[in-house]
Design an enzyme around this catalytic site. Structure first.
Site, PDB file in Angstrom:
ATOM      1  NE  ARG A 185       8.963  -3.911   1.627  1.00 31.17           N
ATOM      2  CZ  ARG A 185       7.768  -3.625   1.548  1.00 31.17           C
ATOM      3  NH1 ARG A 185       7.141  -4.486   0.829  1.00 31.17           N
ATOM      4  NH2 ARG A 185       7.074  -2.754   1.666  1.00 31.17           N
ATOM      5  CE  LYS A 232       8.425   0.652  -0.282  1.00 30.59           C
ATOM      6  NZ  LYS A 232       7.702   1.050  -1.401  1.00 30.59           N
ATOM      7  CD  GLU A 263       5.141  -3.846  -8.173  1.00 31.63           C
ATOM      8  OE1 GLU A 263       5.097  -4.054  -7.227  1.00 31.63           O
ATOM      9  OE2 GLU A 263       6.355  -3.674  -8.693  1.00 31.63           O
TER      10      GLU A 263
HETATM   11  N1  PMP Z   1       4.717  -2.144  -5.115  1.00 33.02           N
HETATM   12  C1  PMP Z   1       5.278  -1.307  -5.459  1.00 33.02           C
HETATM   13  C2  PMP Z   1       6.199  -0.882  -6.492  1.00 33.02           C
HETATM   14  C3  PMP Z   1       5.315  -0.436  -4.204  1.00 33.02           C
HETATM   15  O1  PMP Z   1       6.049   0.800  -4.148  1.00 33.02           O
HETATM   16  C4  PMP Z   1       4.491  -0.870  -2.982  1.00 33.02           C
HETATM   17  C5  PMP Z   1       4.539   0.097  -1.718  1.00 33.02           C
HETATM   18  N2  PMP Z   1       4.131   1.480  -1.832  1.00 33.02           N
HETATM   19  C6  PMP Z   1       3.839  -1.867  -2.894  1.00 33.02           C
HETATM   20  C7  PMP Z   1       3.722  -2.491  -4.272  1.00 33.02           C
HETATM   21  C8  PMP Z   1       2.925  -2.307  -1.788  1.00 33.02           C
HETATM   22  O2  PMP Z   1       3.654  -2.639  -0.845  1.00 33.02           O
HETATM   23  P1  PMP Z   1       3.445  -2.822   0.685  1.00 33.02           P
HETATM   24  O3  PMP Z   1       2.089  -3.445   0.801  1.00 33.02           O
HETATM   25  O4  PMP Z   1       4.437  -3.388   1.397  1.00 33.02           O
HETATM   26  O5  PMP Z   1       3.327  -1.281   1.220  1.00 33.02           O
END
Ligand code: PMP
Length: 291
Positions: free
Chosen positions: A52, A152, A185
């Protein structure tokens, strides 16, 4: 022993882990990052996080000066040098040092590469026992045609505005809605609801980060025979859900028991949430790349 930080190929003391004020990560948020967790001497889903990270960088045309295999070794070595068996690992890549202009071509050197391994700041146990209350933020989620949530990036201001709303509402988290009115989210977690015994989570195209915990939870639910659907839904669907929870590397699986003043389900963490958290913890204690 103070933490040792990986900075551009060298392992340096925390006090020497400094980045230039000319770095475009600092000046413009021009960079990407990952948050990874190590449990009991193993880094959970390391490869998935690195893929990622490299995809985020590729999308922004940032060349990471080390290969993914070298990066994997550097992450493990950073954990070893710090003597951590449980850790939160933060990888940060910025476009590097340039001048005061935004032009990425002025960053003529290499991308800045940082790996920090630190002690994990656990959420208090009652978070999982009592659950969280959240709000829907008035701040709209960045739309896909403005900036992809799948990158990200070091620019989290959209999420920070929503977090400020949560703080001012006296709750821990806020969920963001896109401009079509669909739930996307939370500021740093993905969201799930239970409806008629099925598990629903927003699809990537509504504008979410494809969370690695989200993927893992979907797999664990399917293994339990739970029907999982990626489906756009609105705040109303959360108001009437049987259960709700959020997922993230740091958070794992946190029950949500209230939203916008409404009680979700019984107002207590739900059974499916508890089962999935138990499955998730069992998995993180067994799986991962050995440090
Ligand atoms: N959405 C956002 C905006 C994030 O920054 C994150 C990570 N902290 C997540 C979802 C969750 O992703 P992951 O399960 O890969 O940590």
């Amino acid at each position: 022993m103070p933490p040792i930080v990986y900075l551009d190929g060298a392992y340096v003391d925390r006090s020497e882990a400094l980045v230039s004020v000319w770095d475009h990560g600092f000046l413009y948020g021009d960079g990407v990052f990952e948050g990874i967790r190590a449990y009991n001497g193993r880094v959970f889903k390391l490869r998935e996080h690195l893929v990622r990270l490299y995809n985020s960088a590729r999308s922004l045309m940032i060349t990471i000066p080390v290969t993914i295999d070298e990066m994997e070794k550097a992450v493990l070595e950073t954990c070893r040098k710090n003597g951590f068996v449980d850790a939160y690992i933060r990888l940060v890549i910025s476009r590097g040092v340039g001048d005061l202009g935004i032009d990425p071509r002025k960053c003529t050197g290499h991308a800045t590469v940082v790996i920090i391994a630190d002690r994990i700041a656990l959420y208090p146990p009652e978070t999982y026992e009592v659950g969280l209350k959240i709000v829907t933020a008035a701040t709209r989620k960045n739309s896909n045609d403005a900036f992809s949530a799948q990158v990200k990036s070091l620019n989290y201001l959209n999420n920070i505005l929503a977090k400020l709303e949560a703080i001012h509402a006296g709750v821990f988290e806020a969920v963001m809605v896109n401009r079509d009115g669909y739930i996307t989210e939370c500021t740093t977690e993905n969201i799930f609801i239970v409806a008629k015994g099925e598990l629903h989570t927003p699809p990537v195209h509504v504008g979410i980060l494809k969370g690695i915990t989200r993927d893992t939870v979907m797999e664990l639910a399917e293994k339990r025979g739970i029907k999982v659907r990626e489906l756009p839904f609105t705040a109303h669907d959360v108001y009437v859900a049987e259960e709700c929870f959020v997922t993230g590397t740091g958070a794992e699986i946190i029950p949500v028991v209230g939203i916008d003043g409404r009680t979700i389900g019984s107002g207590k963490p739900g059974l499916m949430t508890a089962q999935l958290l138990a499955d998730y913890r069992a998995l993180t204690s067994q799986e991962g790349t050995a440090i």
